[in-house]
Design an enzyme around this catalytic site. Structure first.
Site, PDB file in Angstrom:
ATOM      1  N   TYR A 133      -9.966 -49.388 -31.608  1.00 31.35           N
ATOM      2  CA  TYR A 133     -10.463 -49.591 -32.981  1.00 31.35           C
ATOM      3  C   TYR A 133      -9.304 -50.093 -33.868  1.00 31.35           C
ATOM      4  O   TYR A 133      -8.241 -49.466 -33.900  1.00 31.35           O
ATOM      5  CB  TYR A 133     -10.998 -48.251 -33.469  1.00 31.35           C
ATOM      6  CG  TYR A 133     -11.509 -48.165 -34.879  1.00 31.35           C
ATOM      7  CD1 TYR A 133     -12.624 -48.875 -35.288  1.00 31.35           C
ATOM      8  CD2 TYR A 133     -10.881 -47.317 -35.790  1.00 31.35           C
ATOM      9  CE1 TYR A 133     -13.103 -48.748 -36.581  1.00 31.35           C
ATOM     10  CE2 TYR A 133     -11.358 -47.189 -37.088  1.00 31.35           C
ATOM     11  CZ  TYR A 133     -12.465 -47.915 -37.471  1.00 31.35           C
ATOM     12  OH  TYR A 133     -12.937 -47.791 -38.758  1.00 31.35           O
ATOM     13  N   LYS A 148     -20.608 -41.790 -37.733  1.00 30.85           N
ATOM     14  CA  LYS A 148     -21.519 -42.594 -36.919  1.00 30.85           C
ATOM     15  C   LYS A 148     -22.713 -41.739 -36.470  1.00 30.85           C
ATOM     16  O   LYS A 148     -23.569 -41.426 -37.265  1.00 30.85           O
ATOM     17  CB  LYS A 148     -20.745 -43.176 -35.729  1.00 30.85           C
ATOM     18  CG  LYS A 148     -19.483 -43.964 -36.152  1.00 30.85           C
ATOM     19  CD  LYS A 148     -19.802 -45.325 -36.679  1.00 30.85           C
ATOM     20  CE  LYS A 148     -18.652 -46.084 -37.317  1.00 30.85           C
ATOM     21  NZ  LYS A 148     -17.359 -46.060 -36.679  1.00 30.85           N
ATOM     22  N   ARG A 206     -10.146 -24.322 -48.454  1.00 35.82           N
ATOM     23  CA  ARG A 206      -9.522 -25.293 -47.538  1.00 35.82           C
ATOM     24  C   ARG A 206      -9.283 -24.717 -46.152  1.00 35.82           C
ATOM     25  O   ARG A 206      -9.190 -25.444 -45.165  1.00 35.82           O
ATOM     26  CB  ARG A 206      -8.221 -25.767 -48.187  1.00 35.82           C
ATOM     27  CG  ARG A 206      -7.293 -26.573 -47.309  1.00 35.82           C
ATOM     28  CD  ARG A 206      -6.410 -27.511 -48.120  1.00 35.82           C
ATOM     29  NE  ARG A 206      -5.592 -26.878 -49.140  1.00 35.82           N
ATOM     30  CZ  ARG A 206      -4.575 -26.033 -48.907  1.00 35.82           C
ATOM     31  NH1 ARG A 206      -4.263 -25.681 -47.676  1.00 35.82           N
ATOM     32  NH2 ARG A 206      -3.875 -25.537 -49.904  1.00 35.82           N
ATOM     33  N   ASP A 251     -10.700 -41.758 -28.287  1.00 36.09           N
ATOM     34  CA  ASP A 251     -11.717 -41.994 -29.313  1.00 36.09           C
ATOM     35  C   ASP A 251     -13.058 -42.044 -28.573  1.00 36.09           C
ATOM     36  O   ASP A 251     -13.334 -42.998 -27.844  1.00 36.09           O
ATOM     37  CB  ASP A 251     -11.425 -43.304 -30.053  1.00 36.09           C
ATOM     38  CG  ASP A 251     -12.356 -43.513 -31.250  1.00 36.09           C
ATOM     39  OD1 ASP A 251     -13.504 -43.043 -31.198  1.00 36.09           O
ATOM     40  OD2 ASP A 251     -11.925 -44.160 -32.226  1.00 36.09           O
TER      41      ASP A 251
END
Ligand SMILES: *Cc1c(COP(=O)(O)O)cnc(C)c1O
Length: 394
Positions: free
Chosen positions: A113, A210, A58, A185
Site C-alpha cells: 500500500y 474497509k 484513552r 497488512d
C-alpha cells in the site's frame, strides 16, 4: 461471550457473539457506547494507588474492550491481543514503530500500500531506519536481502493494486530464522479468509475502515499481535497517545456482526464479474488470485479460504479518452479510493509511479474495481454500457 457453546464456534458465529456480554449490561444486546475521558476513584486510597478497573478514557473503556475482545477472538488462539487505532494507516505506522528503531533495517514488499512506503521514506528515514524494497514474489529467496541489522519484514498479500500473491509461510520461516518480526497488512482477506498467526505473522494489520466498518462511514484500524510482539505494540500505542472515538468503535462493532454475510457476497460477486471481464475482448488480464488463470492462484488456494471484492484488470492499449469514457459512463461504480463498503467502485491507477524493486509494465491502462453488494447482473450491464462508451470514444 457469557456462556460456552456446545461446539467450537465457526467464524460466522464468532462474528455475531465475540466481545458481547448482555448480562453485564442489563440484558441489552450491544455494549453501551462510553463517551469518556475522566474516571473517578471511590476513595483517596484508591486514587493514590491507581486502583480501578478503568483509569482513563484513552487507556480503555468497556466499549474499546468489547471491540478488542471481539477482534482477538476472531483472529484465533495464537493472537495475544489487539490494539485499536484511528485509521488503517495509523495501524501500519504504529506496528512499524513497535518493530524497529534507529539503526535498524527493514524489508518491505514492493507491492505494498503506497502510504506505507511514504512512512518509510519519511518518518522512518528521519529516525534512522532504512528500508529495502523486495520483489513480492521473492519467497524464501528473501534470505539474501537480510543484513545484520534487519529487524522486520513487511508483507501484504495480495499486493495493493497489482495483486501479486506472496508466499508468506516461506518468508516468515526465513525471517524467524534471522530473528526478525513479520508484519502483514491483512486488509484484503481479513482474518475470515487468511489466518495470519497460523502462517507465521507476528503483527497483523487491518484497515478497519474497509470491511470491518463496511459502510464507508468510519476511519478505524487495528493491529493484532502474538505474545512476543504484544508488549511492544501496547507500549507504542500508549506512549503515542493513540485511541479511537467511541462512535467509530461502536460502528466497527456493528460492522463485525454482519461481516460474515457481507464478505462471501463480495467474494462471489467479485469472482463472477472477474470471470466475465476475463472473457471481454477489451481486457488483456484480470488480476485476481482466486481466478485459475492468475499466477498467484496456487498460493491463494493453499493459504486463503476466500477473497474480497477487490481486484484489477489490464486493458488492451487504448486512448486516455476511451478509458475516461468507460469510467464516466458507469452509473453503479463510484470513482473513489477507499473500498470495503457496500458500494461498487472503480479507479484508474499506475503502480509504475512508485515501484522501485520490480518493474510494472502492463500492456495497457489498469483499472481497479471494488465489487459491492449490488446485484451482479446489474453491475455487468453497467460495465457493458461502459465498454460501449469506450468503443464509441476511441
Ligand atoms: C485503505 C488501506 C489502508 C489504510 O487505511 P485507512 O483507514 O484509509 O488509513 C491500509 N492498507 C490497505 C491495504 C488499504 O487498502
Amino acid at each position: 461471550m457469557a456462556k460456552t457453546p456446545k461446539t467450537p464456534p465457526k467464524p460466522e458465529t464468532q462474528l455475531v457473539n465475540a466481545g458481547r456480554d448482555p448480562k453485564a449490561y442489563h440484558g441489552f444486546v450491544n455494549p453501551p457506547v462510553y463517551h469518556a475521558s475522566t474516571v473517578l476513584y471511590p476513595t483517596a486510597a484508591d486514587q493514590v494507588a491507581h486502583r480501578a478497573r478503568y483509569s482513563y478514557g484513552r487507556r480503555g473503556t468497556p466499549t474499546s474492550e468489547a471491540l478488542e475482545n471481539a477482534l482477538r477472538e476472531i483472529e484465533g488462539d495464537k493472537c495475544a491481543g489487539v490494539a485499536l487505532l484511528p485509521s488503517g494507516l495509523a495501524a501500519i505506522s504504529t506496528a512499524l514503530l513497535a518493530s524497529a528503531g534507529a539503526g535498524d533495517h527493514i524489508l518491505m514488499s514492493d507491492s505494498v500500500y503506497r502510504p506505507t512506503r511514504t512512512f518509510c521514506e519519511g518518518v522512518f528515514k528521519r529516525m534512522g531506519v532504512t528500508t529495502t524494497y523486495y520483489d513480492p514474489l521473492i519467497g524464501a529467496g528473501i534470505a539474501a536481502l537480510f543484513k545484520p541489522n534487519t529487524k522486520a519484514v513487511f508483507v501484504e498479500a495480495p499486493g495493493s493494486q497489482s495483486f501479486e500473491m506472496q508466499d508468506i509461510p516461506a518468508i516468515a520461516r526465513v525471517a524467524h530464522d534471522k530473528g526478525a518480526t513479520v508484519l502483514m497488512d491483512n486488509t484484503w482477506a481479513t482474518p475470515l479468509y487468511f489466518k495470519p498467526f497460523e502462517k507465521g505473522v507476528d503483527l497483523s494489520i487491518q484497515a478497519g475502515t474497509k470491511y470491518i466498518g463496511g459502510h464507508s462511514d468510519i476511519m478505524f484500524g487495528c493491529v493484532s499481535a502474538n505474545a512476543k510482539m504484544l508488549p511492544a505494540l501496547k507500549e507504542t500505542v500508549y506512549t503515542m497517545g493513540l485511541c479511537v472515538g467511541p462512535d467509530d468503535m461502536n460502528l466497527a462493532l456493528r460492522g463485525l456482526r454482519t461481516m460474515g454475510v457481507r464478505l462471501p457476497r463480495h467474494f462471489q460477486s467479485g469472482l463472477q464479474i472477474a470471470r466475465w471481464l476475463e472473457q471481454r475482448p477489451e481486457v488483456v488480464r484480470v488480476l485476481h488470485p482466486a481466478l485459475e488463470s492468475d499466477p498467484g492462484h496456487a498460493i491463494w488456494q493453499r493459504d486463503f479460504t476466500g477473497a474480497c471484492g477487490l481486484f484489477s484488470i489490464v486493458l488492451k492499449p487504448t486512448s486516455e479518452k476511451a478509458v475516461y469514457a468507460f469510467m464516466d459512463e458507469l452509473a453503479l461504480f463510484g470513482m473513489g479510493f477507499s473500498w470495503g463498503g457496500f458500494e461498487s467502485l472503480v479507479i484508474l491507477f499506475d503502480c509504475a509511479e512508485y515501484r522501485t524493486a520490480t518493474p510494472w509494465k502492463p500492456e495497457g491502462p489498469t483499472l481497479r474495481f471494488h465489487i459491492g453488494l449490488e446485484d451482479p447482473g446489474d453491475l455487468i450491464a453497467d460495465l457493458e454500457g461502459g465498454f460501449a462508451a469506450m468503443a464509441a470514444a476511441k
